[in-house]
Design a protein around this motif. Sequence first.
Motif, PDB file in Angstrom:
ATOM      1  N   MET A 108      -0.434  -7.319 -10.567  1.00 16.62           N
ATOM      2  CA  MET A 108      -1.230  -6.394 -10.517  1.00 16.62           C
ATOM      3  C   MET A 108      -1.605  -6.208  -8.900  1.00 16.62           C
ATOM      4  SD  MET A 108      -3.816  -5.976 -13.658  1.00 16.62           S
ATOM      5  CE  MET A 108      -3.552  -6.492 -15.204  1.00 16.62           C
ATOM      6  N   MET A 109      -2.378  -5.073  -8.678  1.00 13.84           N
ATOM      7  CA  MET A 109      -2.438  -4.722  -7.226  1.00 13.84           C
ATOM      8  C   MET A 109      -3.974  -4.977  -6.945  1.00 13.84           C
ATOM      9  SD  MET A 109      -0.124  -1.422  -6.488  1.00 13.84           S
ATOM     10  CE  MET A 109      -1.283  -1.198  -5.102  1.00 13.84           C
ATOM     11  N   GLN A 110      -4.293  -5.111  -5.743  1.00 10.78           N
ATOM     12  CA  GLN A 110      -5.721  -5.475  -5.373  1.00 10.78           C
ATOM     13  C   GLN A 110      -6.635  -4.185  -5.459  1.00 10.78           C
ATOM     14  OE1 GLN A 110      -7.423  -8.519  -5.144  1.00 10.78           O
ATOM     15  NE2 GLN A 110      -5.365  -9.499  -5.585  1.00 10.78           N
ATOM     16  N   VAL A 111      -6.648  -3.568  -6.230  1.00  9.03           N
ATOM     17  CA  VAL A 111      -7.586  -2.307  -6.458  1.00  9.03           C
ATOM     18  C   VAL A 111      -8.862  -2.554  -6.663  1.00  9.03           C
ATOM     19  CG1 VAL A 111      -5.872  -0.450  -6.836  1.00  9.03           C
ATOM     20  CG2 VAL A 111      -6.560  -1.799  -8.797  1.00  9.03           C
ATOM     21  N   GLU A 112      -9.905  -2.060  -6.311  1.00  7.74           N
ATOM     22  CA  GLU A 112     -11.337  -2.203  -6.532  1.00  7.74           C
ATOM     23  C   GLU A 112     -11.735  -0.846  -7.091  1.00  7.74           C
ATOM     24  OE1 GLU A 112     -13.385  -3.085  -3.035  1.00  7.74           O
ATOM     25  OE2 GLU A 112     -11.842  -4.481  -2.272  1.00  7.74           O
ATOM     26  N   ASN A 113     -12.602  -0.984  -8.128  1.00  4.29           N
ATOM     27  CA  ASN A 113     -13.249   0.128  -8.628  1.00  4.29           C
ATOM     28  C   ASN A 113     -13.314   1.351  -7.807  1.00  4.29           C
ATOM     29  OD1 ASN A 113     -13.792  -1.749 -10.557  1.00  4.29           O
ATOM     30  ND2 ASN A 113     -15.522  -1.310 -11.102  1.00  4.29           N
ATOM     31  N   SER A 114     -14.006   1.173  -6.431  1.00  6.06           N
ATOM     32  CA  SER A 114     -14.071   2.318  -5.500  1.00  6.06           C
ATOM     33  C   SER A 114     -12.805   3.184  -5.494  1.00  6.06           C
ATOM     34  CB  SER A 114     -14.789   1.832  -4.345  1.00  6.06           C
ATOM     35  OG  SER A 114     -13.839   0.768  -3.790  1.00  6.06           O
ATOM     36  N   ASP A 115     -11.543   2.255  -5.379  1.00  7.24           N
ATOM     37  CA  ASP A 115     -10.451   2.848  -5.064  1.00  7.24           C
ATOM     38  C   ASP A 115      -9.928   3.753  -6.311  1.00  7.24           C
ATOM     39  OD1 ASP A 115      -9.884   1.513  -2.754  1.00  7.24           O
ATOM     40  OD2 ASP A 115      -9.421  -0.605  -3.847  1.00  7.24           O
ATOM     41  N   ILE A 116     -10.080   3.233  -7.453  1.00  8.29           N
ATOM     42  CA  ILE A 116      -9.771   3.842  -8.796  1.00  8.29           C
ATOM     43  C   ILE A 116     -10.596   5.238  -8.674  1.00  8.29           C
ATOM     44  CG2 ILE A 116      -9.628   3.867 -11.305  1.00  8.29           C
ATOM     45  CD1 ILE A 116      -9.441   0.744 -11.039  1.00  8.29           C
ATOM     46  N   ALA A 117     -11.990   4.892  -8.480  1.00  5.61           N
ATOM     47  CA  ALA A 117     -12.863   6.222  -8.367  1.00  5.61           C
ATOM     48  C   ALA A 117     -12.486   7.229  -7.536  1.00  5.61           C
ATOM     49  CB  ALA A 117     -14.167   5.581  -8.275  1.00  5.61           C
ATOM     50  N   GLU A 118     -11.962   6.688  -6.304  1.00  3.69           N
ATOM     51  CA  GLU A 118     -11.429   7.954  -5.437  1.00  3.69           C
ATOM     52  C   GLU A 118     -10.235   8.794  -6.010  1.00  3.69           C
ATOM     53  OE1 GLU A 118      -9.974   7.190  -0.851  1.00  3.69           O
ATOM     54  OE2 GLU A 118     -11.557   5.807  -1.484  1.00  3.69           O
ATOM     55  N   LEU A 119      -9.260   7.967  -6.436  1.00  7.69           N
ATOM     56  CA  LEU A 119      -8.079   8.561  -7.195  1.00  7.69           C
ATOM     57  C   LEU A 119      -8.679   9.815  -8.244  1.00  7.69           C
ATOM     58  CD1 LEU A 119      -5.337   5.883  -7.160  1.00  7.69           C
ATOM     59  CD2 LEU A 119      -5.989   7.793  -5.639  1.00  7.69           C
ATOM     60  N   ARG A 156     -14.844  17.530 -15.447  1.00 11.27           N
ATOM     61  CA  ARG A 156     -15.960  16.680 -15.362  1.00 11.27           C
ATOM     62  C   ARG A 156     -15.561  15.268 -16.070  1.00 11.27           C
ATOM     63  NH1 ARG A 156     -20.434  19.365 -18.608  1.00 11.27           N
ATOM     64  NH2 ARG A 156     -19.913  21.246 -17.317  1.00 11.27           N
ATOM     65  N   ALA A 157     -14.755  15.424 -17.027  1.00 11.91           N
ATOM     66  CA  ALA A 157     -14.245  14.152 -17.510  1.00 11.91           C
ATOM     67  C   ALA A 157     -13.857  13.202 -16.496  1.00 11.91           C
ATOM     68  CB  ALA A 157     -13.343  14.365 -18.775  1.00 11.91           C
ATOM     69  N   TYR A 158     -12.991  13.520 -15.578  1.00 14.86           N
ATOM     70  CA  TYR A 158     -12.478  12.797 -14.560  1.00 14.86           C
ATOM     71  C   TYR A 158     -13.772  12.432 -13.690  1.00 14.86           C
ATOM     72  CZ  TYR A 158      -7.630  13.130 -15.179  1.00 14.86           C
ATOM     73  OH  TYR A 158      -6.497  12.989 -15.721  1.00 14.86           O
ATOM     74  N   ARG A 159     -14.735  13.179 -13.127  1.00 13.11           N
ATOM     75  CA  ARG A 159     -15.670  12.936 -12.189  1.00 13.11           C
ATOM     76  C   ARG A 159     -16.911  12.197 -12.984  1.00 13.11           C
ATOM     77  NH1 ARG A 159     -14.838  15.917  -7.911  1.00 13.11           N
ATOM     78  NH2 ARG A 159     -14.606  18.550  -8.249  1.00 13.11           N
ATOM     79  N   ASN A 160     -16.845  12.251 -14.442  1.00 11.39           N
ATOM     80  CA  ASN A 160     -17.759  11.186 -15.146  1.00 11.39           C
ATOM     81  C   ASN A 160     -17.290   9.886 -15.027  1.00 11.39           C
ATOM     82  OD1 ASN A 160     -19.519  12.984 -15.385  1.00 11.39           O
ATOM     83  ND2 ASN A 160     -18.968  13.503 -17.845  1.00 11.39           N
ATOM     84  N   ALA A 161     -15.917   9.575 -15.192  1.00 12.75           N
ATOM     85  CA  ALA A 161     -15.186   8.394 -15.260  1.00 12.75           C
ATOM     86  C   ALA A 161     -15.432   7.879 -13.894  1.00 12.75           C
ATOM     87  CB  ALA A 161     -13.739   8.629 -15.657  1.00 12.75           C
ATOM     88  N   ALA A 162     -15.320   8.506 -12.935  1.00 12.99           N
ATOM     89  CA  ALA A 162     -15.211   8.049 -11.367  1.00 12.99           C
ATOM     90  C   ALA A 162     -16.689   7.363 -11.302  1.00 12.99           C
ATOM     91  CB  ALA A 162     -15.096   9.013 -10.475  1.00 12.99           C
ATOM     92  N   PHE A 202      -3.815  -3.041   6.712  1.00 13.04           N
ATOM     93  CA  PHE A 202      -5.297  -3.120   6.250  1.00 13.04           C
ATOM     94  C   PHE A 202      -5.518  -2.047   5.054  1.00 13.04           C
ATOM     95  CE2 PHE A 202      -9.801  -2.150   6.820  1.00 13.04           C
ATOM     96  CZ  PHE A 202     -10.508  -3.545   6.470  1.00 13.04           C
ATOM     97  N   PRO A 203      -6.200  -2.606   3.986  1.00 16.34           N
ATOM     98  CA  PRO A 203      -6.309  -1.981   2.698  1.00 16.34           C
ATOM     99  C   PRO A 203      -6.923  -0.482   2.850  1.00 16.34           C
ATOM    100  CG  PRO A 203      -7.072  -4.258   2.321  1.00 16.34           C
ATOM    101  CD  PRO A 203      -6.620  -4.028   3.817  1.00 16.34           C
ATOM    102  N   ARG A 204      -7.892  -0.481   3.795  1.00 10.84           N
ATOM    103  CA  ARG A 204      -8.702   0.956   3.803  1.00 10.84           C
ATOM    104  C   ARG A 204      -7.902   2.051   4.783  1.00 10.84           C
ATOM    105  NH1 ARG A 204     -11.114   0.509   0.181  1.00 10.84           N
ATOM    106  NH2 ARG A 204     -12.359  -1.013  -1.101  1.00 10.84           N
ATOM    107  N   VAL A 205      -6.747   1.709   5.061  1.00 10.82           N
ATOM    108  CA  VAL A 205      -6.310   2.748   6.029  1.00 10.82           C
ATOM    109  C   VAL A 205      -6.039   4.162   5.547  1.00 10.82           C
ATOM    110  CG1 VAL A 205      -4.383   3.191   7.536  1.00 10.82           C
ATOM    111  CG2 VAL A 205      -5.443   1.003   7.607  1.00 10.82           C
ATOM    112  N   ARG A 206      -6.244   5.221   6.222  1.00 11.02           N
ATOM    113  CA  ARG A 206      -5.977   6.635   5.636  1.00 11.02           C
ATOM    114  C   ARG A 206      -5.003   7.042   6.597  1.00 11.02           C
ATOM    115  NH1 ARG A 206     -10.677  10.758   5.808  1.00 11.02           N
ATOM    116  NH2 ARG A 206     -10.101  11.432   7.961  1.00 11.02           N
TER     117      ARG A 206
END
Length: 573
Positions: free
Chosen positions: A1-12, A31-37, A220-224
């Motif tokens: 599994m990858m080192q994804v955090e909740n915030s990464d998932i929410a961003e997607l 709205r369903a996606y936004r609520n889940a995020a 670095f994981p937070r690179v855009r």
Amino acid sequence: MMQVENSDIAELLEEMADLLEIDGANPFRVRAYRNAARTLLDIGKDVREMIEAGEDLTKLPGIGKDLAQKIQEIVETGTFSDLEEMRKKVPRELTELLDIAGLGPKRVGALYRTLGITNSEQLLKACKEGKVSQLPGFGKKTEAKILEALQTKFTTTQRFLIAEAAPYAEALKSYLLEADGVKQVVVAGSYRRRKETVGDLDILVTADPESNPVDYFVRFPRVRDILAKGSTKASIVLKNGMQVDMRVVEEESFGACLHYFTGSKAHNIAIRKIAQKMGLKINEYGIFRGEERIAGEEEGSVFEILGLDYIQPELREDRGEVEAAAAGKLPDLITLEDLKGDLHVHTSYTDGNATIKAMAEEAKALGLKYIAIADHSRRLRIANGLDSSNLLKQVEEIDKLNSEIKGFTILKAIEVDILEDGSLDLPDDVLKRLDLVVGAVHSKFNLSKEKQTARILRAMENPHLSILAHPTGRILLKRDPYDLDVDAVINMARETGVVLELNANPYRLDLNDVYCRQAKEAGVKIAINTDAHSPAEFLNLFWGIGQARRGWLEPKDVLNTLPVKKMLKALKR
Ligand code: DGT
Ligand code: CA
Ligand code: CA
């Protein structure tokens, strides 16, 4: 599994919602996606760990079978197939237009479908040609608003609060220290000078010659984005938009390089002049006499060779520090450990979130010896400001707590509103029962300079006012200081003995560095206060100390370095 955090998932999930909305999808799906995020950001549990533990995600609010499966896919692969398909259908660039004032997903979608616009350059052109105002649902006003937003976007480069940059700076530092062969990592630039805002981060690294820290850095994981990448340096943009420059440096030039990239530019120029006068050459590789390197491995050696005392990074702004270093007259800067108390603290009596007792216990645990409870006065209704009778109830509670707590003093105070005419929001006979009175402006920020100054000077003349809180009213990156004659305020402080606050909240840092120094030179005392509304905010003293050091403050310039009795005596007027 990858080192994804909740915030990464929410961003997607948010990205998916944006793309769907731009595409004109069913609002319920969006709205369903936004609520889940939102759920993922709020639950306080790591979803990746939940999945590893075999927990059922559909128990979480707003997450059905379908979304649970997508989240699982993200955790396993870093993305999900529906998103990848949407990314092919809707240009990803479009999501960047969403940050522009006046544009939501619907409008971005319309611009794309009708005018084929995918980025801000094209949008700027279309606005200038008047094409945007002709689209249904746009109009002249919207076009003007978009144009204005675009023009500021192109002219101002974004800056970040130092407190916002710090978690990234520290995370990058520990990340790089884990790389093979890396020896030293220092974040230089304005961050090291503890400037209130930073434009970007500048990181210097020394490493074994055979290692490759640049490759590691750009992963670095937070690179855009990766803006540039060479063998010894790279520039990246993080997901929050912050740029980070990194370079790998030879150990023999590390000190000179650190000095160079700590800056400021103006300071570097002043130093170079001194070197030139001595017939020396200085650059980021070292100090040279002819071809011979005579210093540069240690930062201290740069100053030493030039006959200067060591200049702390916070002072390096070419504001006289080089001359002072040559004359042996640099200040002995204040440190966090010098502070004995905090004279501006809120509680749940008004808009704070903790009791007097909880605030006192936290301050004590951090090593402070006293705090002053300075809640809001009645005029500030949105903060549930205290009237005389509530204040007197608070005073009684403080008396009782003081008889129970050992080795710590809770002082009785108020943050009283300075009204438009300069009078104070509570009667003198109430104010005089307190240990100290903090006065502050919370309304009518737009008065003329003359009126604003007269208002504050009059408040300072009230014999009960002890401290003027956040004197210029600025909110960094959000609100300019009010129009005020600060010289006149400093003069009045000298005449009346009113202490000026350096508010340590990273959004305020008010007084600023230059005014702190001016106050010190006028013999006016500064109080470094947190204005804490929760126990965690006592840590903001750290940011206040950074600003105080930039303002050349020494322990003797700061009221709350004194033990409580001496402090109260110094306040007496
Ligand atoms: P910032 O990022 O805008 O908050 O401010 P700084 O001071 O971190 O500036 P930055 O990132 O442009 O450059 C880092 C340091 O590198 C700067 O403080 C001094 C040095 N430096 C950059 N450009 C020059 C230059 O043209 N001449 C000299 N002498 N030094 C420079
Ligand atoms: Ca910088
Ligand atoms: Ca830079």
